[in-house]
Design an enzyme around this catalytic site. Structure first.
Site, PDB file in Angstrom:
ATOM      1  N   HIS A  69       4.920  -7.064   0.259  1.00  0.00           N
ATOM      2  CA  HIS A  69       5.455  -6.622   1.167  1.00  0.00           C
ATOM      3  C   HIS A  69       6.712  -7.157   1.343  1.00  0.00           C
ATOM      4  O   HIS A  69       8.129  -6.743   1.717  1.00  0.00           O
ATOM      5  CB  HIS A  69       4.930  -7.454   2.755  1.00  0.00           C
ATOM      6  CG  HIS A  69       3.398  -7.076   2.782  1.00  0.00           C
ATOM      7  ND1 HIS A  69       1.950  -8.332   2.054  1.00  0.00           N
ATOM      8  CD2 HIS A  69       2.712  -6.078   2.928  1.00  0.00           C
ATOM      9  CE1 HIS A  69       1.331  -7.433   2.843  1.00  0.00           C
ATOM     10  NE2 HIS A  69       1.608  -6.431   3.055  1.00  0.00           N
ATOM     11  N   LYS A  87      -9.063  -4.472  11.188  1.00  0.00           N
ATOM     12  CA  LYS A  87      -9.993  -5.204  10.022  1.00  0.00           C
ATOM     13  C   LYS A  87     -10.051  -6.550  10.225  1.00  0.00           C
ATOM     14  O   LYS A  87      -9.261  -7.162  11.610  1.00  0.00           O
ATOM     15  CB  LYS A  87      -8.651  -4.929   8.820  1.00  0.00           C
ATOM     16  CG  LYS A  87      -8.445  -3.887   7.814  1.00  0.00           C
ATOM     17  CD  LYS A  87      -7.361  -4.627   7.488  1.00  0.00           C
ATOM     18  CE  LYS A  87      -7.264  -2.577   7.060  1.00  0.00           C
ATOM     19  NZ  LYS A  87      -5.441  -3.165   6.003  1.00  0.00           N
ATOM     20  N   SER A  96      -3.567  -7.472   0.341  1.00  0.00           N
ATOM     21  CA  SER A  96      -3.828  -8.741   1.124  1.00  0.00           C
ATOM     22  C   SER A  96      -5.120  -9.125   1.251  1.00  0.00           C
ATOM     23  O   SER A  96      -5.883 -10.165   1.318  1.00  0.00           O
ATOM     24  CB  SER A  96      -3.310  -8.190   2.704  1.00  0.00           C
ATOM     25  OG  SER A  96      -2.435  -8.282   2.938  1.00  0.00           O
ATOM     26  N   ARG A 111       1.525   1.754  -2.332  1.00  0.00           N
ATOM     27  CA  ARG A 111       0.757   1.851  -3.203  1.00  0.00           C
ATOM     28  C   ARG A 111       0.630   2.655  -4.447  1.00  0.00           C
ATOM     29  O   ARG A 111       1.386   2.882  -5.512  1.00  0.00           O
ATOM     30  CB  ARG A 111       0.252  -0.137  -3.216  1.00  0.00           C
ATOM     31  CG  ARG A 111       0.095  -0.788  -1.991  1.00  0.00           C
ATOM     32  CD  ARG A 111      -0.747  -1.569  -2.135  1.00  0.00           C
ATOM     33  NE  ARG A 111      -1.329  -1.089  -0.626  1.00  0.00           N
ATOM     34  CZ  ARG A 111      -2.067  -1.637  -0.263  1.00  0.00           C
ATOM     35  NH1 ARG A 111      -2.208  -3.246  -0.830  1.00  0.00           N
ATOM     36  NH2 ARG A 111      -1.968  -1.189   0.898  1.00  0.00           N
TER      37      ARG A 111
HETATM   38  P1  ADP Z   1      -2.061  -2.781   7.878  1.00  0.00           P
HETATM   39  O1  ADP Z   1      -3.014  -3.195   7.736  1.00  0.00           O
HETATM   40  O2  ADP Z   1      -1.913  -2.372   8.566  1.00  0.00           O
HETATM   41  O3  ADP Z   1      -2.487  -1.471   6.476  1.00  0.00           O
HETATM   42  P2  ADP Z   1      -0.679  -4.608   5.614  1.00  0.00           P
HETATM   43  O4  ADP Z   1      -0.857  -5.571   5.513  1.00  0.00           O
HETATM   44  O5  ADP Z   1      -2.261  -4.186   4.522  1.00  0.00           O
HETATM   45  O6  ADP Z   1      -1.533  -3.620   7.107  1.00  0.00           O
HETATM   46  O7  ADP Z   1      -0.213  -3.498   5.180  1.00  0.00           O
HETATM   47  C1  ADP Z   1       1.453  -3.135   5.504  1.00  0.00           C
HETATM   48  C2  ADP Z   1       2.720  -2.416   5.216  1.00  0.00           C
HETATM   49  O8  ADP Z   1       3.080  -2.843   3.564  1.00  0.00           O
HETATM   50  C3  ADP Z   1       1.490  -0.909   4.620  1.00  0.00           C
HETATM   51  O9  ADP Z   1       2.831   0.075   4.979  1.00  0.00           O
HETATM   52  C4  ADP Z   1       1.562  -0.813   3.301  1.00  0.00           C
HETATM   53  O10 ADP Z   1       1.251   0.066   2.512  1.00  0.00           O
HETATM   54  C5  ADP Z   1       2.208  -2.303   2.739  1.00  0.00           C
HETATM   55  N1  ADP Z   1       2.195  -2.443   1.751  1.00  0.00           N
HETATM   56  C6  ADP Z   1       0.899  -3.855   1.435  1.00  0.00           C
HETATM   57  N2  ADP Z   1       0.270  -4.326   0.513  1.00  0.00           N
HETATM   58  C7  ADP Z   1       1.686  -3.993   0.163  1.00  0.00           C
HETATM   59  C8  ADP Z   1       2.573  -4.075  -1.320  1.00  0.00           C
HETATM   60  N3  ADP Z   1       1.750  -4.894  -2.645  1.00  0.00           N
HETATM   61  N4  ADP Z   1       3.761  -3.885  -1.415  1.00  0.00           N
HETATM   62  C9  ADP Z   1       4.489  -3.081  -1.354  1.00  0.00           C
HETATM   63  N5  ADP Z   1       4.108  -2.209  -0.051  1.00  0.00           N
HETATM   64  C10 ADP Z   1       2.730  -2.665   0.842  1.00  0.00           C
END
Ligand code: ADP
Length: 159
Positions: A18, A42, A129, A91
């Site tokens: 992120h 989630k 995450s 990703r």
């Molecule tokens: P959600 O629960 O809405 O999917 P996340 O917190 O998992 O939210 O992810 C938020 C955003 O960040 C999403 O667009 C996800 O695809 C992106 N994301 C998650 N992990 C990564 C990563 N390792 N690198 C870049 N973007 C990521």
């Protein structure tokens, strides 16, 4: 013209994936608001307030970035803060179906807001995450996946 964007997600917790995306995208936008979802399908390990505090402490070095807790629909939040762009990360191919469905629904609901989907850097593309929480739960070392503040918070949760 400076365009405002939001980057919505669960951020439970924020990871280097992120953070990399935010560091790369913030210079392109006039302002970037990280929108922490307060309700999510989630079940979250951290409360919205905890997720927000962790994100703030990990992003204090990035100019033009703020963190807010988001209630309700993402498009409503975007409109409330005056953002034209919803930023999301991709990703792998496995992310594509969900991201494109959500972008299309949001386009129907708010045609003037654009979703921009940005490719993750390969070295971060395996970080999620969920994976971080699993590794931490079993006492694994997460320091290459998340900043030190997040690693300590995960340790405290584990007890
Ligand atoms: P959600 O629960 O809405 O999917 P996340 O917190 O998992 O939210 O992810 C938020 C955003 O960040 C999403 O667009 C996800 O695809 C992106 N994301 C998650 N992990 C990564 C990563 N390792 N690198 C870049 N973007 C990521």
């Amino acid at each position: 013209m400076k365009v405002k964007a939001i980057y919505p997600g669960s951020f439970d917790p924020i990871t280097y994936g992120h953070i990399d995306l935010i560091e790369r995208m913030s210079p392109i936008f006039g302002e970037l608001v990280v929108a922490i979802a307060s309700s999510s399908a989630k079940s979250a390990l951290f409360s919205p307030e905890e997720r927000s505090e962790l994100a703030k402490s990990c992003l204090s070095h990035v100019p033009g970035v703020s963190v807010q807790i988001q209630e309700g629909l993402t498009i409503d939040f975007a409109q409330k803060v005056g953002a034209r762009v919803i930023l999301r990360g991709l990703r792998a191919v496995s992310d594509f179906e969900y991201e494109s469905a959500m972008a299309n629904v949001n386009k129907k609901l708010a045609p003037h807001i654009e979703t921009m989907i940005v490719l993750t850097r390969p070295e971060y593309s395996y970080i999620s995450s969920r994976m971080v929480k699993e590794v931490a739960q079993f006492g694994g070392d997460v320091q290459s996946l998340v900043p030190a503040d997040v690693a300590s918070a995960l340790k405290r949760k584990k007890g």
